[in-house]
Write an enzyme that holds these catalytic residues in place. Structure first.
Site, PDB file in Angstrom:
ATOM      1  N   GLU A   1      -9.778 -10.742  -7.371  1.00  0.00           N
ATOM      2  CA  GLU A   1      -8.794  -8.982  -7.530  1.00  0.00           C
ATOM      3  C   GLU A   1      -7.834  -9.013  -8.700  1.00  0.00           C
ATOM      4  OE1 GLU A   1      -9.679  -8.238  -2.524  1.00  0.00           O
ATOM      5  OE2 GLU A   1      -7.206  -9.267  -3.168  1.00  0.00           O
TER       6      GLU A   1
ATOM      7  N   ASN B   1      -1.692  -0.287   6.901  1.00  0.00           N
ATOM      8  CA  ASN B   1      -0.549  -1.665   7.247  1.00  0.00           C
ATOM      9  C   ASN B   1       0.198  -2.351   6.601  1.00  0.00           C
ATOM     10  OD1 ASN B   1      -2.884  -2.590   5.844  1.00  0.00           O
ATOM     11  ND2 ASN B   1      -4.499  -3.418   7.914  1.00  0.00           N
TER      12      ASN B   1
ATOM     13  N   HIS C   1      -0.991  -5.150   1.567  1.00  0.00           N
ATOM     14  CA  HIS C   1      -2.514  -6.285   1.634  1.00  0.00           C
ATOM     15  C   HIS C   1      -2.695  -7.671   0.959  1.00  0.00           C
ATOM     16  CE1 HIS C   1      -6.217  -7.512  -0.310  1.00  0.00           C
ATOM     17  NE2 HIS C   1      -6.210  -7.742  -0.832  1.00  0.00           N
TER      18      HIS C   1
ATOM     19  N   TYR D   1     -12.110  -2.262  -2.539  1.00  0.00           N
ATOM     20  CA  TYR D   1     -13.256  -2.882  -1.445  1.00  0.00           C
ATOM     21  C   TYR D   1     -13.897  -2.981  -1.234  1.00  0.00           C
ATOM     22  CZ  TYR D   1      -8.100  -1.779   0.167  1.00  0.00           C
ATOM     23  OH  TYR D   1      -6.743  -1.706   0.892  1.00  0.00           O
TER      24      TYR D   1
ATOM     25  N   LYS E   1       1.186  -1.243  -0.343  1.00  0.00           N
ATOM     26  CA  LYS E   1       0.137  -0.289   0.186  1.00  0.00           C
ATOM     27  C   LYS E   1       0.678   1.593  -0.123  1.00  0.00           C
ATOM     28  CE  LYS E   1      -3.480  -1.868   2.330  1.00  0.00           C
ATOM     29  NZ  LYS E   1      -4.403  -2.369   3.819  1.00  0.00           N
TER      30      LYS E   1
END
Ligand code: IDP
Length: 160
Positions: free
Chosen positions: A137, A123, A126, A60, A20
Site C-alpha cells: 500500500e 468507518n 483505513h 481494494y 477516508k
C-alpha cells in the site's frame, strides 16, 4: 551497540493509514493524527488527494468480485482522503488495534471507529492489516521521495 541497531530496525516498521472521505468531511483528520502522534509513532508521509478509480481498484483489489466492491470504490473515490505513512515498533498491529474492528458497532470504545463511527461503509479510517500489505500500500500511494527521512529528538523518551 548491536542491540541499538536491532532496536532501531524494529522501530522502523511502517503502516499505511488513510483517513477516508467521511473522516475528512467530518473534520476528524486532526483527531486521527493526534492519536498516532500521542502514542509516539512517527509521521513520515502525508498527503491529501481525491483517489482515482485506478488506485482505489488496486488498493481494494482483494475485495474485487464481492457485492460491496463497486460501492466501496465509488465511496473512496467520492472525495478527499488523507493518506499517511506512520512508523514505529509494531505499528501495523498496534495501528489496527487503535483503529478498531472493521464494523464500527463491534469496535471497542476508545478505538477510532468505536468512538466516531457507526456504519461499515463509513468507518473513518483505513489501516494496513499486515506488514506485507503495508509495503504494498505504501508503494501504491507514495513515491519514495514523498517519505521523509529524519530523526525525532524524542526517540529515546519513547523507546528504551
Ligand atoms: P478493514 O478496513 O478493517 O481492513 P476490509 O475487510 O479490508 O476491512 O474492508 C475494507 C473496507 O470495505 C472496510 O473498511 C469497510 O469500509 C468496507 N467493507 C468491508 N466489508 C464490507 C461489507 O460487507 N459491506 C460493506 N462494506 C464493507
Amino acid at each position: 551497540m548491536g542491540t541499538t541497531v536491532a532496536m532501531a530496525a524494529s522501530n522502523q516498521e511502517r503502516s499505511f493509514i488513510m483517513v477516508k472521505p467521511e473522516g475528512v468531511q467530518r473534520a476528524l483528520v486532526g483527531e486521527v493524527i493526534k492519536r498516532f502522534e500521542q502514542r509516539g509513532f512517527k509521521l513520515v508521509g502525508l498527503k491529501v488527494l481525491v483517489p482515482s478509480k485506478d488506485i482505489a481498484n488496486v488498493h481494494y483489489g482483494e475485495h474485487e468480485g464481492k457485492p460491496f466492491f463497486p460501492k466501496l470504490v465509488g465511496h473512496i473515490t467520492s472525495g478527499a482522503v488523507v493518506a499517511m505513512v506512520w512508523e514505529g515498533k509494531d505499528i501495523v498491529k498496534t495501528g489496527r488495534a487503535m483503529i478498531g474492528a472493521t464494523n464500527p458497532l463491534a469496535s471497542a470504545p476508545g478505538t477510532i471507529r468505536g468512538d466516531f463511527a457507526i456504519d461499515l461503509g463509513r468507518n473513518i479510517v483505513h489501516g494496513s492489516d499486515s506488514v506485507d500489505s503495508a509495503q504494498r500500500e505504501i508503494a501504491l500511494w507514495f513515491s519514495p521521495d514523498e517519505l521523509a527521512e529524519y530523526d525525532p529528538t524524542v526517540t529515546p523518551w519513547i523507546y528504551e
